[in-house]
Design an enzyme around this catalytic site. Structure first.
Site, PDB file in Angstrom:
ATOM      1  N   ARG A  90      34.341  90.871  50.289  1.00  0.00           N
ATOM      2  CA  ARG A  90      33.667  89.567  50.470  1.00  0.00           C
ATOM      3  C   ARG A  90      34.316  88.610  49.489  1.00  0.00           C
ATOM      4  O   ARG A  90      34.263  88.832  48.273  1.00  0.00           O
ATOM      5  CB  ARG A  90      32.173  89.679  50.195  1.00  0.00           C
ATOM      6  CG  ARG A  90      31.523  88.312  50.005  1.00  0.00           C
ATOM      7  CD  ARG A  90      30.023  88.364  49.999  1.00  0.00           C
ATOM      8  NE  ARG A  90      29.507  88.642  51.321  1.00  0.00           N
ATOM      9  CZ  ARG A  90      28.234  88.463  51.676  1.00  0.00           C
ATOM     10  NH1 ARG A  90      27.355  87.994  50.803  1.00  0.00           N
ATOM     11  NH2 ARG A  90      27.829  88.738  52.888  1.00  0.00           N
ATOM     12  N   HIS A 100      32.238  85.538  59.363  1.00  0.00           N
ATOM     13  CA  HIS A 100      31.335  86.620  58.936  1.00  0.00           C
ATOM     14  C   HIS A 100      31.133  87.574  60.112  1.00  0.00           C
ATOM     15  O   HIS A 100      30.055  87.651  60.698  1.00  0.00           O
ATOM     16  CB  HIS A 100      30.009  86.018  58.456  1.00  0.00           C
ATOM     17  CG  HIS A 100      29.163  86.951  57.646  1.00  0.00           C
ATOM     18  ND1 HIS A 100      29.546  88.237  57.328  1.00  0.00           N
ATOM     19  CD2 HIS A 100      27.936  86.778  57.077  1.00  0.00           C
ATOM     20  CE1 HIS A 100      28.594  88.809  56.604  1.00  0.00           C
ATOM     21  NE2 HIS A 100      27.610  87.959  56.440  1.00  0.00           N
ATOM     22  N   GLN A 110      28.258  90.374  60.322  1.00  0.00           N
ATOM     23  CA  GLN A 110      26.937  89.803  60.612  1.00  0.00           C
ATOM     24  C   GLN A 110      26.794  89.558  62.118  1.00  0.00           C
ATOM     25  O   GLN A 110      25.760  89.869  62.706  1.00  0.00           O
ATOM     26  CB  GLN A 110      26.774  88.488  59.841  1.00  0.00           C
ATOM     27  CG  GLN A 110      25.477  87.766  60.138  1.00  0.00           C
ATOM     28  CD  GLN A 110      24.256  88.490  59.603  1.00  0.00           C
ATOM     29  OE1 GLN A 110      24.208  88.831  58.428  1.00  0.00           O
ATOM     30  NE2 GLN A 110      23.269  88.733  60.445  1.00  0.00           N
ATOM     31  N   ASP A 137      21.347  78.846  59.757  1.00  0.00           N
ATOM     32  CA  ASP A 137      21.843  79.401  58.490  1.00  0.00           C
ATOM     33  C   ASP A 137      21.646  78.329  57.425  1.00  0.00           C
ATOM     34  O   ASP A 137      21.386  77.154  57.744  1.00  0.00           O
ATOM     35  CB  ASP A 137      23.331  79.780  58.657  1.00  0.00           C
ATOM     36  CG  ASP A 137      23.925  80.424  57.406  1.00  0.00           C
ATOM     37  OD1 ASP A 137      23.154  80.925  56.557  1.00  0.00           O
ATOM     38  OD2 ASP A 137      25.175  80.434  57.269  1.00  0.00           O
ATOM     39  N   CYS A 184      20.830  84.788  59.521  1.00  0.00           N
ATOM     40  CA  CYS A 184      21.568  85.864  58.846  1.00  0.00           C
ATOM     41  C   CYS A 184      20.944  86.217  57.492  1.00  0.00           C
ATOM     42  O   CYS A 184      21.152  87.313  56.993  1.00  0.00           O
ATOM     43  CB  CYS A 184      23.031  85.455  58.666  1.00  0.00           C
ATOM     44  SG  CYS A 184      23.230  83.926  57.746  1.00  0.00           S
ATOM     45  N   ARG A 217      22.217  95.357  60.406  1.00  0.00           N
ATOM     46  CA  ARG A 217      23.465  95.342  59.637  1.00  0.00           C
ATOM     47  C   ARG A 217      23.920  96.777  59.374  1.00  0.00           C
ATOM     48  O   ARG A 217      25.097  97.113  59.483  1.00  0.00           O
ATOM     49  CB  ARG A 217      23.272  94.628  58.281  1.00  0.00           C
ATOM     50  CG  ARG A 217      23.011  93.141  58.347  1.00  0.00           C
ATOM     51  CD  ARG A 217      24.180  92.357  58.906  1.00  0.00           C
ATOM     52  NE  ARG A 217      25.419  92.483  58.143  1.00  0.00           N
ATOM     53  CZ  ARG A 217      25.708  91.806  57.039  1.00  0.00           C
ATOM     54  NH1 ARG A 217      24.854  90.917  56.573  1.00  0.00           N
ATOM     55  NH2 ARG A 217      26.857  91.962  56.394  1.00  0.00           N
TER      56      ARG A 217
END
Ligand code: CP
Ligand code: NVA
Length: 310
Positions: A105, A132, A135, A227, A267, A295
Site C-alpha cells: 500500500r 484500489h 477493495q 468514499d 469501502c 475483503r
C-alpha cells in the site's frame, strides 16, 4: 485463467478471470463458514508493506494468509531501508529471495509497477493513489451476494473521482454493470481509467457515465457507493474539499431516489455527516460490514490464484 504474476489493476484481467476470482472467493467464504480452511498456501510467506494507514487491508490480509496455512508480516515502509532511499528495484530483488508474495500500500502507482517489474514473486496492490483493486473485487463479491447478479445492475458512485472510483469503473466495466460516477467539476476520475473502462465496456455491454449531478447518478440505482472526500495524502486540502463537496452528501432524500431495494456500500473508513449521513450509514440499505468482511474472502482468492504452486 492464465497464471497472472501480479494483482495491480483490475484492468489487467478479463471478465472470465474476474468471474473465476469471485467464484473462488465465494467458495472460500462457504468453506470458512463450514469450519474448513484448507492450508492451500502452507508454508508460504507474504510481506505486507505499508506507506499509509490501514485497518481492513492489514488485518484481512494477515488473517487471510494465516487461514491459508501461510505467514504474513507487516512492514512499515519507513522502518525498512526503502524509507531511507533504497530503491524499489533493489528492494524487490532482495525481498524476492526471502518471501513468496508482497502486498504493498503506497502513494505512487508507478512504484507498484516498478516493484512488480523487478520482483520474481507476486505483487498485490493494496491501494495506491490511483487504484484500489482488492477493495473492488470484494465490492463485486458483495453486490453479487446481495443481488444475485452483476450484469445490468446500475451502480451510482457519488463523491471524489479517486482511487475507489477508478477501480469501480474497471470493475463495473468488466462485469457488464451500468456505472454512473458523479463528482464535482475538477474532481473527476482519472481519464486513463475512464477510457480503459470504456474500452472494456464496449466488449461487455457495460455502460460508463461520468457526470456531475449526484441526483442523476443515483436515480434508480441498485447499488449506491461513496468514499471519503479526503483520501490519505490529501489532508492539506481538507478545507477546500469540504466546500467543493458540500452538495454530495448522501442523505435520506438522495437515497430515496435509488431503487427501493438498493444497497449502500462504502469501502470505509466512513465520515458521518460528510460523504453520507449517519442515518444512511446505519440505515436499512447499508451492507458496509458484510462488505468489509468480504475483503478477507476476496483477498484469499487473490492470494491462492497468485501464490499457489503449479
Ligand atoms: N477499505 C480499506 O482499504 O480500508 P483500510 O484503509 O482500513 O485498509
Ligand atoms: N480513497 C480512500 C480509500 C481508503 C480505503 C483513500 O485513498 O484514502
Amino acid at each position: 485463467m492464465k497464471k497472472h504474476k501480479d494483482f495491480i489493476s483490475l484492468s489487467d484481467f478479463n471478465p472470465a478471470e474476474i468471474s473465476e476470482l469471485l467464484d473462488l472467493a465465494d467458495q472460500l467464504k462457504k468453506d470458512r463458514q463450514a469450519g474448513k480452511c484448507e492450508p492451500i498456501l502452507k508454508g508460504k510467506t507474504l510481506a505486507m508493506i505499508f506507506a499509509k494507514s490501514s485497518t481492513r487491508t492489514r488485518i484481512s490480509f494477515e488473517v487471510g494468509i494465516h487461514e491459508l496455512g501461510g505467514v504474513g508480516f507487516y512492514l512499515n515502509s519507513n522502518d525498512i531501508q526503502l524509507g531511507r532511499g533504497e530503491t524499489v528495484a533493489d528492494t524487490a530483488r532482495v525481498m524476492s529471495r526471502y518471501i513468496d508474495g508482497i502486498m504493498i500500500r503506497t502513494y505512487s502507482h508507478n512504484s507498484v509497477i516498478e516493484l512488480a517489474k523487478y520482483s520474481t514473486v507476486p505483487i498485490i496492490n493494496g491501494l495506491t493513489d490511483l487504484e484500489h483493486p482488492c477493495q473492488v473485487l470484494c465490492d463485486l463479491m458483495t453486490v453479487r451476494e446481495f443481488k444475485g447478479q452483476l450484469k445490468g445492475l446500475k451502480m451510482a458512485y457519488i463523491g471524489d473521482g479517486n482511487n475507489m472510483a477508478n477501480s469501480l469503473l474497471h470493475g463495473a466495466a468488466l462485469t457488464g454493470m451500468h456505472i454512473a460516477v458523479a463528482t464535482p467539476r475538477g474532481y473527476e476520475s482519472d481519464p486513463v481509467c475512464v477510457s480503459q473502462a470504456q474500452d472494456i465496456a464496449a466488449t461487455t455491454g457495460a455502460k460508463i457515465e461520468t457526470i456531475h449531478d449526484p441526483d442523476e447518478a443515483i436515480k434508480d440505482a441498485d447499488v449506491v457507493y461513496t468514499d471519503t472526500w479526503i483520501s490519505m495524502g490529501q489532508e492539506d486540502e481538507k478545507k477546500e474539499r469540504m466546500a467543493v463537496f458540500s452538495g454530495f452528501t448522501i442523505d435520506r432524500t438522495m437515497m430515496s431516489q435509488a431503487k427501493k431495494d438498493a444497497i449502500f456500500l462504502h469501502c470505509l473508513p466512513a465520515y458521518r455527516g460528510y460523504e453520507m449521513t449517519a442515518e444512511v450509514f446505519e440505515g436499512p440499505h447499508s451492507v458496509v460490514f458484510d462488505q468489509a468482511e468480504n475483503r478477507l474472502h476476496a483477498q484469499k482468492a487473490i492470494m491462492v490464484k497468485l501464490m499457489q504452486d503449479g
